[in-house]
Write a protein that holds these residues in place. Structure first.
Motif, PDB file in Angstrom:
ATOM      1  N   ASP A 254      -2.669  -4.677  -9.067  1.00 33.93           N
ATOM      2  CA  ASP A 254      -3.163  -3.906  -7.943  1.00 33.93           C
ATOM      3  C   ASP A 254      -2.782  -4.627  -6.652  1.00 33.93           C
ATOM      4  O   ASP A 254      -3.320  -5.683  -6.340  1.00 33.93           O
ATOM      5  CB  ASP A 254      -4.691  -3.769  -8.031  1.00 33.93           C
ATOM      6  N   PRO A 255      -1.840  -4.063  -5.852  1.00 38.14           N
ATOM      7  CA  PRO A 255      -1.433  -4.725  -4.613  1.00 38.14           C
ATOM      8  C   PRO A 255      -2.431  -4.530  -3.471  1.00 38.14           C
ATOM      9  O   PRO A 255      -2.279  -5.120  -2.402  1.00 38.14           O
ATOM     10  CB  PRO A 255      -0.099  -4.046  -4.289  1.00 38.14           C
ATOM     11  N   GLY A 256      -3.429  -3.703  -3.683  1.00 38.55           N
ATOM     12  CA  GLY A 256      -4.351  -3.363  -2.607  1.00 38.55           C
ATOM     13  C   GLY A 256      -4.079  -1.960  -2.107  1.00 38.55           C
ATOM     14  O   GLY A 256      -2.979  -1.418  -2.301  1.00 38.55           O
ATOM     15  N   LEU A 257      -5.052  -1.368  -1.447  1.00 37.41           N
ATOM     16  CA  LEU A 257      -4.949   0.028  -1.042  1.00 37.41           C
ATOM     17  C   LEU A 257      -3.786   0.275  -0.083  1.00 37.41           C
ATOM     18  O   LEU A 257      -2.881   1.064  -0.376  1.00 37.41           O
ATOM     19  CB  LEU A 257      -6.265   0.490  -0.399  1.00 37.41           C
ATOM     20  N   PHE A 258      -3.812  -0.393   1.070  1.00 32.47           N
ATOM     21  CA  PHE A 258      -2.795  -0.103   2.088  1.00 32.47           C
ATOM     22  C   PHE A 258      -1.403  -0.572   1.681  1.00 32.47           C
ATOM     23  O   PHE A 258      -0.424   0.179   1.856  1.00 32.47           O
ATOM     24  CB  PHE A 258      -3.207  -0.705   3.426  1.00 32.47           C
ATOM     25  N   PRO A 259      -1.223  -1.790   1.125  1.00 39.44           N
ATOM     26  CA  PRO A 259       0.114  -2.150   0.640  1.00 39.44           C
ATOM     27  C   PRO A 259       0.619  -1.192  -0.439  1.00 39.44           C
ATOM     28  O   PRO A 259       1.807  -0.866  -0.482  1.00 39.44           O
ATOM     29  CB  PRO A 259      -0.089  -3.566   0.081  1.00 39.44           C
ATOM     30  N   GLY A 260      -0.315  -0.725  -1.295  1.00 38.45           N
ATOM     31  CA  GLY A 260       0.087   0.216  -2.329  1.00 38.45           C
ATOM     32  C   GLY A 260       0.572   1.530  -1.739  1.00 38.45           C
ATOM     33  O   GLY A 260       1.565   2.098  -2.191  1.00 38.45           O
ATOM     34  N   ILE A 261      -0.129   2.000  -0.705  1.00 40.12           N
ATOM     35  CA  ILE A 261       0.283   3.249  -0.036  1.00 40.12           C
ATOM     36  C   ILE A 261       1.632   3.062   0.646  1.00 40.12           C
ATOM     37  O   ILE A 261       2.526   3.907   0.536  1.00 40.12           O
ATOM     38  CB  ILE A 261      -0.789   3.692   0.979  1.00 40.12           C
ATOM     39  N   PHE A 262       1.799   1.942   1.373  1.00 38.54           N
ATOM     40  CA  PHE A 262       3.058   1.675   2.056  1.00 38.54           C
ATOM     41  C   PHE A 262       4.210   1.587   1.054  1.00 38.54           C
ATOM     42  O   PHE A 262       5.296   2.124   1.287  1.00 38.54           O
ATOM     43  CB  PHE A 262       2.974   0.378   2.865  1.00 38.54           C
ATOM     44  N   ALA A 263       3.975   0.895  -0.057  1.00 35.44           N
ATOM     45  CA  ALA A 263       5.016   0.749  -1.074  1.00 35.44           C
ATOM     46  C   ALA A 263       5.395   2.112  -1.646  1.00 35.44           C
ATOM     47  O   ALA A 263       6.589   2.429  -1.794  1.00 35.44           O
ATOM     48  CB  ALA A 263       4.545  -0.188  -2.178  1.00 35.44           C
ATOM     49  N   PHE A 264       4.396   2.916  -1.963  1.00 36.88           N
ATOM     50  CA  PHE A 264       4.659   4.246  -2.525  1.00 36.88           C
ATOM     51  C   PHE A 264       5.446   5.104  -1.543  1.00 36.88           C
ATOM     52  O   PHE A 264       6.413   5.780  -1.930  1.00 36.88           O
ATOM     53  CB  PHE A 264       3.348   4.939  -2.886  1.00 36.88           C
TER      54      PHE A 264
END
Length: 257
Positions: A109-119
Motif C-alpha cells: 500500500d503506497p498510501g492514498l495520494f501516492p496511489g492515486i497519483f501513480a494510477f
C-alpha cells in the motif's frame, strides 16, 4: 511525498531533453520508390519497439495516400514517461519492508495520494499509447487532418495501410481537418525537443466557437486554439509546418496570437 510530487511534475519533461538538437532530415516527396526506402517498417511503430527511439525521435516519415500526403510517425515517448513515472511513484512510496518480502515485484500500500497519483500517471500513459497506436497526424496538399488506422465501427485495424478520416471532433463537431491558409500560429510546449503538447491556432472555425475549450482563456479571441498530446513525431510535424509556410508568431517580438 514531496520528492514524488516533484518527480511527478518533472518526469514528463526532463527525459526528452536529451533528444537530438539537430534539425530533422529533409525527405523528398517525389519518387514512390524513395518513399518506400525511407518509410519505417510497420513493426517500428509498435509501442515496445518505440523504446529504442526515445532518445532519437527523428526518423523518416511514412507516406500513405497520394504523394502529397505525409503521415507522421507515432511517438510513444510521452506514454512511456507517464507510465514509468507512475511506477516510480508507486514503488517509491512503498514501505521498505515490502522489498524484503522475497517477492519478485514488491507490492503493498503506497498510501492514498501516492496511489492515486501513480494510477493517474499509468492511466494517462495508457491513453497516450492508445492514441499513438490509433491516430495519425496527416499533412495533405492543403490541410492538416487527423486519421484513424482502426475502423470506427468494428474496432478492427484497417488493412493495407488504409486510414479513415476522423469525422467527429469531440469538442467542435465536424471533421478533424484544418486548411493551411487559416493557420495563425503553431508551436510545441515546452519545446520541439521535449514536447508534451502540440499547439496550433486557426481562424477557419466559425467565430462563435473560438471560445470553446482553451479558447475561453484567449483574450485575443482571434481564432480557434487547438492542443493535442505529443503522440506524433514532433520533428516531423515541425518540418511539415515549415514546409507549408504556416504562419507563426515570433515569440521574441510578440507574445503570441
Amino acid at each position: 511525498m514531496k520528492l514524488s510530487a516533484s518527480l511527478l511534475l518533472l518526469a514528463p519533461l526532463g527525459v526528452s531533453a536529451f533528444g537530438p538538437a539537430k534539425q530533422p532530415k529533409t525527405v523528398s516527396t517525389s519518387p514512390p520508390a524513395l518513399h518506400a526506402a525511407l518509410s519505417p517498417k510497420p513493426e517500428q511503430s509498435s509501442m515496445f519497439n518505440a523504446m529504442g527511439n526515445i532518445w532519437n525521435r527523428e526518423v523518416a516519415s511514412a507516406f500513405a495516400g497520394s504523394e502529397q500526403d505525409v503521415v507522421i510517425e507515432p511517438d510513444f515517448t510521452l506514454a512511456w514517461l507517464f507510465a514509468l513515472s507512475g511506477a516510480f511513484i508507486y514503488f517509491n512510496n512503498l514501505d521498505p519492508s515490502c522489498f524484503n518480502a522475497g517477492q519478485v515485484i514488491p507490492t503493498g500500500d503506497p498510501g492514498l495520494f501516492p496511489g492515486i497519483f501513480a494510477f493517474l500517471h499509468v492511466w494517462f500513459g495508457a491513453f497516450l499509447a492508445d492514441r499513438a497506436m490509433r491516430v495519425r497526424v496527416v499533412f495533405t496538399e492543403d490541410r492538416l487532418v487527423m486519421k484513424d488506422v482502426y475502423d470506427a465501427k468494428s474496432g478492427n485495424k484497417l488493412e493495407g495501410g488504409e486510414m479513415s478520416l476522423r469525422e467527429k471532433n469531440y469538442v467542435l463537431g465536424g471533421a478533424d481537418g484544418w486548411k493551411y491558409e487559416n493557420f495563425i500560429n503553431w508551436g510545441f510546449f515546452p519545446s520541439v525537443h521535449m514536447p508534451v503538447l502540440t499547439y496550433f491556432k486557426e481562424d477557419g472555425t466559425p467565430p462563435e466557437k473560438w471560445n470553446v475549450g482553451p479558447g475561453a482563456y484567449d483574450w485575443r479571441n482571434n481564432g480557434m486554439v487547438h492542443f493535442f498530446p505529443a503522440f506524433g513525431n514532433s520533428f516531423q510535424i515541425q518540418r511539415e509546418f515549415e514546409k507549408h509556410n504556416l504562419s507563426r508568431v515570433d515569440s521574441s517580438k510578440n507574445k503570441g496570437k
